[in-house]
Motif scaffolding. Structure first.
Motif, PDB file in Angstrom:
ATOM      1  N   ALA A   1       8.307   7.267  -8.878  1.00  0.00           N
ATOM      2  CA  ALA A   1       8.452   5.935  -8.303  1.00  0.00           C
ATOM      3  C   ALA A   1       7.096   5.437  -7.818  1.00  0.00           C
ATOM      4  O   ALA A   1       6.306   6.207  -7.269  1.00  0.00           O
ATOM      5  CB  ALA A   1       9.442   5.953  -7.139  1.00  0.00           C
ATOM      6  N   ARG A   2       6.866   4.158  -8.019  1.00  0.00           N
ATOM      7  CA  ARG A   2       5.629   3.528  -7.548  1.00  0.00           C
ATOM      8  C   ARG A   2       5.990   2.357  -6.651  1.00  0.00           C
ATOM      9  O   ARG A   2       6.811   1.504  -7.021  1.00  0.00           O
ATOM     10  CB  ARG A   2       4.811   3.018  -8.736  1.00  0.00           C
ATOM     11  N   ARG A   3       5.362   2.300  -5.461  1.00  0.00           N
ATOM     12  CA  ARG A   3       5.613   1.216  -4.512  1.00  0.00           C
ATOM     13  C   ARG A   3       4.275   0.828  -3.892  1.00  0.00           C
ATOM     14  O   ARG A   3       3.781   1.457  -2.965  1.00  0.00           O
ATOM     15  CB  ARG A   3       6.623   1.645  -3.440  1.00  0.00           C
ATOM     16  N   GLN A   4       3.691  -0.235  -4.446  1.00  0.00           N
ATOM     17  CA  GLN A   4       2.399  -0.737  -3.985  1.00  0.00           C
ATOM     18  C   GLN A   4       2.590  -2.133  -3.406  1.00  0.00           C
ATOM     19  O   GLN A   4       3.227  -2.985  -4.028  1.00  0.00           O
ATOM     20  CB  GLN A   4       1.402  -0.805  -5.149  1.00  0.00           C
ATOM     21  N   ASN A   5       2.031  -2.367  -2.222  1.00  0.00           N
ATOM     22  CA  ASN A   5       2.081  -3.682  -1.584  1.00  0.00           C
ATOM     23  C   ASN A   5       0.715  -4.353  -1.622  1.00  0.00           C
ATOM     24  O   ASN A   5      -0.307  -3.700  -1.823  1.00  0.00           O
ATOM     25  CB  ASN A   5       2.512  -3.551  -0.122  1.00  0.00           C
TER      26      ASN A   5
ATOM     27  N   GLY B   1      10.221  15.210  -7.913  1.00  0.00           N
ATOM     28  CA  GLY B   1      10.051  13.788  -7.651  1.00  0.00           C
ATOM     29  C   GLY B   1       8.604  13.501  -7.317  1.00  0.00           C
ATOM     30  O   GLY B   1       7.935  14.310  -6.666  1.00  0.00           O
ATOM     31  N   VAL B   2       8.095  12.366  -7.772  1.00  0.00           N
ATOM     32  CA  VAL B   2       6.730  11.938  -7.470  1.00  0.00           C
ATOM     33  C   VAL B   2       6.783  10.503  -6.975  1.00  0.00           C
ATOM     34  O   VAL B   2       7.382   9.634  -7.625  1.00  0.00           O
ATOM     35  CB  VAL B   2       5.807  12.026  -8.705  1.00  0.00           C
ATOM     36  N   VAL B   3       6.173  10.248  -5.817  1.00  0.00           N
ATOM     37  CA  VAL B   3       6.169   8.913  -5.247  1.00  0.00           C
ATOM     38  C   VAL B   3       4.723   8.478  -5.012  1.00  0.00           C
ATOM     39  O   VAL B   3       3.966   9.158  -4.320  1.00  0.00           O
ATOM     40  CB  VAL B   3       6.941   8.853  -3.909  1.00  0.00           C
ATOM     41  N   GLU B   4       4.354   7.352  -5.597  1.00  0.00           N
ATOM     42  CA  GLU B   4       3.063   6.714  -5.333  1.00  0.00           C
ATOM     43  C   GLU B   4       3.306   5.574  -4.360  1.00  0.00           C
ATOM     44  O   GLU B   4       4.161   4.711  -4.590  1.00  0.00           O
ATOM     45  CB  GLU B   4       2.467   6.165  -6.632  1.00  0.00           C
ATOM     46  N   SER B   5       2.560   5.559  -3.269  1.00  0.00           N
ATOM     47  CA  SER B   5       2.718   4.483  -2.280  1.00  0.00           C
ATOM     48  C   SER B   5       1.354   4.035  -1.797  1.00  0.00           C
ATOM     49  O   SER B   5       0.431   4.845  -1.660  1.00  0.00           O
ATOM     50  CB  SER B   5       3.560   4.960  -1.089  1.00  0.00           C
ATOM     51  N   GLY B   6       1.218   2.749  -1.531  1.00  0.00           N
ATOM     52  CA  GLY B   6      -0.054   2.242  -1.047  1.00  0.00           C
ATOM     53  C   GLY B   6      -0.017   0.741  -0.874  1.00  0.00           C
ATOM     54  O   GLY B   6       0.997   0.084  -1.131  1.00  0.00           O
ATOM     55  N   TRP B   7      -1.172   0.191  -0.448  1.00  0.00           N
ATOM     56  CA  TRP B   7      -1.236  -1.249  -0.170  1.00  0.00           C
ATOM     57  C   TRP B   7      -2.622  -1.776  -0.472  1.00  0.00           C
ATOM     58  O   TRP B   7      -3.313  -2.290   0.405  1.00  0.00           O
ATOM     59  CB  TRP B   7      -0.845  -1.551   1.259  1.00  0.00           C
ATOM     60  N   LEU B   8      -3.005  -1.660  -1.727  1.00  0.00           N
ATOM     61  CA  LEU B   8      -4.326  -2.112  -2.159  1.00  0.00           C
ATOM     62  C   LEU B   8      -4.276  -3.291  -3.133  1.00  0.00           C
ATOM     63  O   LEU B   8      -5.322  -3.715  -3.630  1.00  0.00           O
ATOM     64  CB  LEU B   8      -5.089  -0.952  -2.816  1.00  0.00           C
ATOM     65  N   LEU B   9      -3.105  -3.831  -3.413  1.00  0.00           N
ATOM     66  CA  LEU B   9      -3.040  -4.970  -4.322  1.00  0.00           C
ATOM     67  C   LEU B   9      -3.718  -6.175  -3.671  1.00  0.00           C
ATOM     68  O   LEU B   9      -3.514  -6.442  -2.482  1.00  0.00           O
ATOM     69  CB  LEU B   9      -1.585  -5.309  -4.656  1.00  0.00           C
TER      70      LEU B   9
ATOM     71  N   ARG C   1       2.681 -10.912  -7.485  1.00  0.00           N
ATOM     72  CA  ARG C   1       3.881 -10.536  -6.738  1.00  0.00           C
ATOM     73  C   ARG C   1       3.468  -9.993  -5.378  1.00  0.00           C
ATOM     74  O   ARG C   1       2.329  -9.600  -5.170  1.00  0.00           O
ATOM     75  CB  ARG C   1       4.655  -9.443  -7.491  1.00  0.00           C
ATOM     76  N   THR C   2       4.424  -9.905  -4.458  1.00  0.00           N
ATOM     77  CA  THR C   2       4.112  -9.308  -3.157  1.00  0.00           C
ATOM     78  C   THR C   2       3.900  -7.809  -3.278  1.00  0.00           C
ATOM     79  O   THR C   2       3.323  -7.179  -2.384  1.00  0.00           O
ATOM     80  CB  THR C   2       5.243  -9.573  -2.155  1.00  0.00           C
ATOM     81  N   GLY C   3       4.380  -7.224  -4.369  1.00  0.00           N
ATOM     82  CA  GLY C   3       4.202  -5.799  -4.577  1.00  0.00           C
ATOM     83  C   GLY C   3       4.503  -5.422  -6.008  1.00  0.00           C
ATOM     84  O   GLY C   3       4.928  -6.245  -6.824  1.00  0.00           O
ATOM     85  N   HIS C   4       4.247  -4.161  -6.332  1.00  0.00           N
ATOM     86  CA  HIS C   4       4.539  -3.620  -7.661  1.00  0.00           C
ATOM     87  C   HIS C   4       5.427  -2.398  -7.448  1.00  0.00           C
ATOM     88  O   HIS C   4       4.992  -1.386  -6.914  1.00  0.00           O
ATOM     89  CB  HIS C   4       3.248  -3.219  -8.371  1.00  0.00           C
ATOM     90  N   PHE C   5       6.684  -2.529  -7.860  1.00  0.00           N
ATOM     91  CA  PHE C   5       7.669  -1.489  -7.602  1.00  0.00           C
ATOM     92  C   PHE C   5       8.344  -1.092  -8.913  1.00  0.00           C
ATOM     93  O   PHE C   5       8.896  -1.951  -9.606  1.00  0.00           O
ATOM     94  CB  PHE C   5       8.741  -1.969  -6.615  1.00  0.00           C
TER      95      PHE C   5
ATOM     96  N   ASP D   1      12.316  -1.646 -13.185  1.00  0.00           N
ATOM     97  CA  ASP D   1      11.263  -2.489 -12.620  1.00  0.00           C
ATOM     98  C   ASP D   1      11.950  -3.551 -11.781  1.00  0.00           C
ATOM     99  O   ASP D   1      12.785  -4.308 -12.285  1.00  0.00           O
ATOM    100  CB  ASP D   1      10.441  -3.129 -13.737  1.00  0.00           C
ATOM    101  N   GLU D   2      11.614  -3.611 -10.515  1.00  0.00           N
ATOM    102  CA  GLU D   2      12.369  -4.479  -9.610  1.00  0.00           C
ATOM    103  C   GLU D   2      12.239  -5.959  -9.937  1.00  0.00           C
ATOM    104  O   GLU D   2      13.139  -6.735  -9.659  1.00  0.00           O
ATOM    105  CB  GLU D   2      11.918  -4.247  -8.167  1.00  0.00           C
TER     106      GLU D   2
END
Length: 345
Positions: free
Chosen positions: A167-171, A240-248, A254-258, A272-273
């Protein structure tokens, strides 16, 4: 698992032809205001009160919503008839507010993360168990139709034996500026996907390893990560692998990439959300756009209260997601694999 309490206030019909639940929202920041909107939309809820230490903010929200305003939970509990308290305060205040609400016999919907330490998480679970109230943690992705549909297909065996979930969750970078560095991306962002992976894998997490970078945020004066990559090993062999961050950048479209990719012995699914909806194996499904998750989440909790049944997301579910995120913080800081369960500090 906590036994289902006897139906309390929310189970009674209150001068309407159908039962409903009186809801109070405590903490009126961005997410608290969104919960206020959800309480106004959900069919089985009525917004009974709001509270915030910023009394002017509380009055402003209350005036728009048509309900009383209070400057604390104790004053709210004295002045309003409430069945369910939605706790959207800063994370560090969760323990005190949940204890007060539970001791007063109120059911509780607590915004994620459950807490910021193992000790606080255990204190919260003990408080709601002792009070015998229904309790849930706001892992709202479980109420997004795409995530629900993928869980159904995974549980039905359409992907075979699940091997990995990524899962990838970037803001956008503005998110960390708004938070002023008070919480890591692991507890603010990754905890969403950790809960979803736990839900899909349905096995006990046994160890966590996390590698993170923290150069850019520290340059801004924030003692949090730029981006983190967390690997979770499960008892059944899944990873499980989770990428998280806030460098966009602020101009990101978009407000994020999920996104999320689940791979099993018989197929793969990609979610893809925003853009592509849900794709499973070799079949493409109609795009399901981003939806309001807080209203169905609140409606689900209201129905649990009315019918005296356990909510989908238990306190233990919230604890597990929090524990993995905290283990990832330790792993990134100390550069080692962290075994679960975590011991209190």
């Amino acid at each position: 698992m906590m036994a289902v309490p006897s139906p309390k206030r929310g189970s009674r019909a209150k001068t309407r032809s159908t039962p409903y639940v009186d809801v109070a929202v405590v903490g009126l920041g961005a997410i608290g205001a969104a919960h206020v909107d959800a309480a106004l939309r959900a069919p089985s809820t009525r917004l009974a009160a709001v509270a915030d230490v910023d009394a002017a903010r509380a009055r402003e929200i209350a005036a728009k919503a048509g309900c009383p305003a209070f400057d604390s939970l104790p004053s709210l509990l004295e002045g309003a008839d409430v069945d369910l308290v939605v706790v959207a305060t800063p994370d560090a205040l969760h323990v005190e507010v949940v204890q007060q609400a539970a001791a007063a016999g109120m059911h509780v919907l607590l915004e994620k993360p459950l807490a910021t330490t193992v000790e606080d998480g255990r204190t919260i679970l003990a408080a709601v168990r002792e009070a015998g109230v229904l309790f849930t943690v706001g892992h709202c992705l479980r109420f997004d139709p795409k995530y629900v549909e993928l869980e159904r297909r995974v549980s039905a065996g359409e992907l075979g034996e699940l091997a990995t979930v990524y899962a990838r969750r970037q803001n956008q970078v503005g998110a960390v500026d708004r938070l002023k560095g008070r919480v890591s991306s692991l507890l603010f962002l990754a905890v969403h996907d950790i809960d979803i992976i736990n839900w899909y894998v349905k096995s006990r997490p046994v160890s966590v390893y996390c590698a993170s970078a923290a150069k850019i945020m520290r340059g801004k004066g924030y003692a949090v990560d730029d981006v983190s990559f967390t690997t979770i090993r499960y008892e059944n062999g899944a990873v499980g692998v989770v990428e998280s961050g806030w460098l966009l950048p602020p101009n990101y479209p978009r407000t994020g990439h999920f996104e999320l990719v689940a791979t099993g012995s018989r197929g793969v699914a990609r979610l893809d959300e925003f853009d592509e909806g849900l794709w499973v194996a070799n079949e493409t499904f109609k795009h399901i756009p981003l939806v309001d998750r807080l209203t169905p989440q609140l409606q689900h909790m209201a129905e649990a209260i009315i019918h005296g049944r356990e909510p989908l997301v238990s306190g233990e579910d919230g604890y597990s997601a929090m524990e993995i995120a905290l283990a990832a913080e330790v792993s990134a800081r100390e550069g080692r694999v962290v075994e679960l369960p975590l011991a209190p500090a």
